[in-house]
Design an enzyme around this catalytic site. Structure first.
Site, mmCIF file in Angstrom:
data_model
loop_
_atom_site.group_PDB
_atom_site.id
_atom_site.type_symbol
_atom_site.label_atom_id
_atom_site.label_comp_id
_atom_site.label_asym_id
_atom_site.label_seq_id
_atom_site.Cartn_x
_atom_site.Cartn_y
_atom_site.Cartn_z
ATOM 1 C CB THR A 145 30.126 11.385 35.459
ATOM 2 O OG1 THR A 145 29.431 10.967 34.292
ATOM 3 C CG2 THR A 145 30.629 10.169 36.209
ATOM 4 C CG LEU A 146 33.881 14.529 37.160
ATOM 5 C CD1 LEU A 146 35.057 15.491 37.191
ATOM 6 C CD2 LEU A 146 34.320 13.147 37.504
ATOM 7 C CB VAL A 224 37.974 17.936 40.175
ATOM 8 C CG1 VAL A 224 38.618 17.799 41.539
ATOM 9 C CG2 VAL A 224 36.471 18.144 40.295
ATOM 10 C CB ALA A 225 36.449 21.151 35.633
ATOM 11 N NE ARG A 226 40.784 18.312 30.680
ATOM 12 C CZ ARG A 226 40.585 17.153 31.312
ATOM 13 N NH1 ARG A 226 40.526 17.118 32.627
ATOM 14 N NH2 ARG A 226 40.452 16.023 30.628
ATOM 15 C CG ASP A 250 43.194 16.734 40.294
ATOM 16 O OD1 ASP A 250 44.214 16.321 40.889
ATOM 17 O OD2 ASP A 250 42.613 16.070 39.407
ATOM 18 C CD GLU A 255 46.813 19.668 34.299
ATOM 19 O OE1 GLU A 255 46.916 18.488 33.903
ATOM 20 O OE2 GLU A 255 45.750 20.156 34.686
ATOM 21 C CG HIS A 274 44.816 16.069 35.582
ATOM 22 N ND1 HIS A 274 44.688 16.861 34.469
ATOM 23 C CD2 HIS A 274 43.675 15.325 35.615
ATOM 24 C CE1 HIS A 274 43.543 16.606 33.855
ATOM 25 N NE2 HIS A 274 42.909 15.668 34.542
ATOM 26 C CB ALA A 277 39.937 10.320 37.917
HETATM 27 P P1 NAD Z 1 29.913 14.779 32.072
HETATM 28 O O1 NAD Z 1 29.768 14.968 30.618
HETATM 29 O O2 NAD Z 1 29.301 13.566 32.709
HETATM 30 O O3 NAD Z 1 29.332 16.052 32.870
HETATM 31 C C1 NAD Z 1 29.617 17.372 32.533
HETATM 32 C C2 NAD Z 1 28.387 18.191 32.862
HETATM 33 O O4 NAD Z 1 28.682 19.582 32.766
HETATM 34 C C3 NAD Z 1 27.223 17.914 31.915
HETATM 35 O O5 NAD Z 1 26.083 17.614 32.679
HETATM 36 C C4 NAD Z 1 27.061 19.234 31.146
HETATM 37 O O6 NAD Z 1 25.728 19.477 30.790
HETATM 38 C C5 NAD Z 1 27.550 20.212 32.193
HETATM 39 N N1 NAD Z 1 27.902 21.530 31.674
HETATM 40 C C6 NAD Z 1 28.541 21.867 30.535
HETATM 41 N N2 NAD Z 1 28.676 23.205 30.441
HETATM 42 C C7 NAD Z 1 28.118 23.733 31.555
HETATM 43 C C8 NAD Z 1 27.948 25.055 32.057
HETATM 44 N N3 NAD Z 1 28.375 26.114 31.371
HETATM 45 N N4 NAD Z 1 27.330 25.214 33.260
HETATM 46 C C9 NAD Z 1 26.887 24.162 33.951
HETATM 47 N N5 NAD Z 1 27.010 22.873 33.529
HETATM 48 C C10 NAD Z 1 27.620 22.675 32.349
HETATM 49 O O7 NAD Z 1 31.469 14.806 32.361
HETATM 50 P P2 NAD Z 1 32.223 14.360 33.714
HETATM 51 O O8 NAD Z 1 32.664 12.940 33.600
HETATM 52 O O9 NAD Z 1 31.393 14.770 34.879
HETATM 53 O O10 NAD Z 1 33.532 15.236 33.608
HETATM 54 C C11 NAD Z 1 33.433 16.659 33.549
HETATM 55 C C12 NAD Z 1 34.791 17.223 33.187
HETATM 56 O O11 NAD Z 1 35.660 17.025 34.293
HETATM 57 C C13 NAD Z 1 35.468 16.494 32.019
HETATM 58 O O12 NAD Z 1 35.102 17.089 30.788
HETATM 59 C C14 NAD Z 1 36.929 16.636 32.326
HETATM 60 O O13 NAD Z 1 37.438 17.794 31.703
HETATM 61 C C15 NAD Z 1 36.978 16.787 33.830
HETATM 62 N N6 NAD Z 1 37.483 15.584 34.512
HETATM 63 C C16 NAD Z 1 38.569 15.714 35.307
HETATM 64 C C17 NAD Z 1 39.049 14.605 35.982
HETATM 65 C C18 NAD Z 1 40.245 14.730 36.890
HETATM 66 O O14 NAD Z 1 40.978 13.759 37.059
HETATM 67 N N7 NAD Z 1 40.467 15.861 37.507
HETATM 68 C C19 NAD Z 1 38.433 13.343 35.831
HETATM 69 C C20 NAD Z 1 37.312 13.265 35.022
HETATM 70 C C21 NAD Z 1 36.835 14.395 34.363
#
Ligand code: NAD
Length: 308
Positions: A145-146, A224-226, A250, A255, A274, A277
């Site tokens: 999604t992101l 923006v992941a973790r 972010d 944190e 953080h 979103a």
């Molecule tokens: P999502 O499940 O839609 O997408 C995650 C993608 O990463 C999936 O397509 C998965 O196949 C892929 N992936 C997993 N391991 C991988 C790797 N080793 N190499 C390449 N791709 C890999 O999730 P999302 O909604 O896109 O969110 C992703 C992450 O971002 C969440 O798990 C969360 O930790 C973080 N997040 C942060 C914020 C923020 O406010 N900063 C907001 C939303 C999500």
């Protein structure tokens, strides 16, 4: 069948709990705002935090208001027969725009101007510092999604977008998709590297010294992941040594980011709390997810965004 849904008070960290309660006024189950002392009064919980008490409270379903559920003990919840759903699918636009903002800030030097403004300083940036994102390059690591939300907006800005995906199938707005095994090759030519993967055993410290070395010296890392997806000490060292040019962060290993972190003081680091979103529509988006799963629970369908 869920008849009483609790909105845990911890969601207040992100949005007013009552706003979500009001948005869910149309669902059949009773919806109330609860503390950890009120768990016996509900059989489903919408929450920001995880506490062990949730596992032992006889809940049927927990909904995380975040996409990342790395803080939840998935095996234990599974063993306890508690279904966990997350909020993925909702932040592609907000986080995508935040990342576009980071990129534009580095290109057009907006963070530098803002810093000078706080000092009342009227001065151009160094002549060779500003550039346009149009014609620059981005590698998006994780194309869910992101990642897709980021890629779409970067593509619209004229950025050459490549990406990394576990299953390297074509993705809209991404010119080349690399498998996860080719991470170094994927990030090697990118001006911007944006991390959008969940935190798992495979992605912990995905970016460490070797990856920072693989990146361009003038690269900007966007996380923006973790926080734990990046080896933060290695990143600080890399920024100090000029092994990369900057970072937009972010998320952090700890944190809130501790007051003594060197990241606060670095001119070429943008720190956001953080909040990539953050969105005033957050409660309504959560209500849409919860409402849909209330419907699915009633009809016996598989829950949307089911984690375990
Ligand atoms: P999502 O499940 O839609 O997408 C995650 C993608 O990463 C999936 O397509 C998965 O196949 C892929 N992936 C997993 N391991 C991988 C790797 N080793 N190499 C390449 N791709 C890999 O999730 P999302 O909604 O896109 O969110 C992703 C992450 O971002 C969440 O798990 C969360 O930790 C973080 N997040 C942060 C914020 C923020 O406010 N900063 C907001 C939303 C999500």
């Amino acid at each position: 069948m869920v008849s009483r849904i609790g909105i845990h008070e911890s969601v207040e960290a992100i949005f007013p709990a009552n706003a979500l309660r009001e948005s869910l006024a149309d669902v059949e189950p009773d919806v109330r705002v609860v503390t950890s002392d009120d768990l016996a009064a509900v059989d489903a919980l919408v929450t920001f935090v995880y506490e062990d008490a949730f596992r032992d409270a006889g809940l049927e379903w927990i909904h995380s208001v975040q996409a990342g559920v790395d803080r939840f003990p998935l095996d234990e919840l599974d063993a306890a027969g508690i279904r966990l759903t997350n909020s993925t699918g909702t932040h592609g636009d907000s986080v995508g725009e935040t990342v576009a903002g980071y990129m534009l800030s580095f290109a057009r030097r907006l963070h530098e101007h803002r810093g000078k403004q706080t000092r009342g300083e009227w001065a151009w940036p160094a002549h060779d510092a500003p550039f346009t994102v149009d014609g620059s390059s981005l590698c998006v690591v994780g194309l869910g999604t992101l990642g897709r939300g980021i890629a779409m907006r970067a593509d619209a800005l004229g950025v050459d977008v490549v990406g990394v995906k576990r299953t390297p199938l074509p993705v809209d707005h991404v010119n080349e998709v690399y498998p996860a095994t080719d991470l170094h090759e994927a990030i090697a030519d990118a001006k911007f590297v944006a991390l959008a993967v969940p935190l798992t055993d495979d992605t912990r410290h995905l970016i460490g010294p070797a990856e920072l070395d693989a990146m361009r010296d003038d690269a900007v890392l966007v996380n923006v992941a973790r926080g734990d997806v990046v080896d933060q000490d290695a990143l600080v060292d890399g920024l100090r040594d000029g092994r990369l040019a900057g970072a937009a962060l972010d998320v952090f290993e700890t944190e809130p980011l501790p007051a003594d972190s060197p990241l606060w003081e670095m001119d070429e680091v943008i720190v956001t709390p953080h909040a990539a979103a953050a969105n005033r529509d957050y409660p309504e988006r959560m209500a849409t997810l919860v409402r849909e799963n209330v419907r699915r629970l009633a009809s016996g369908d598989r829950l949307a965004n089911l984690v375990v």
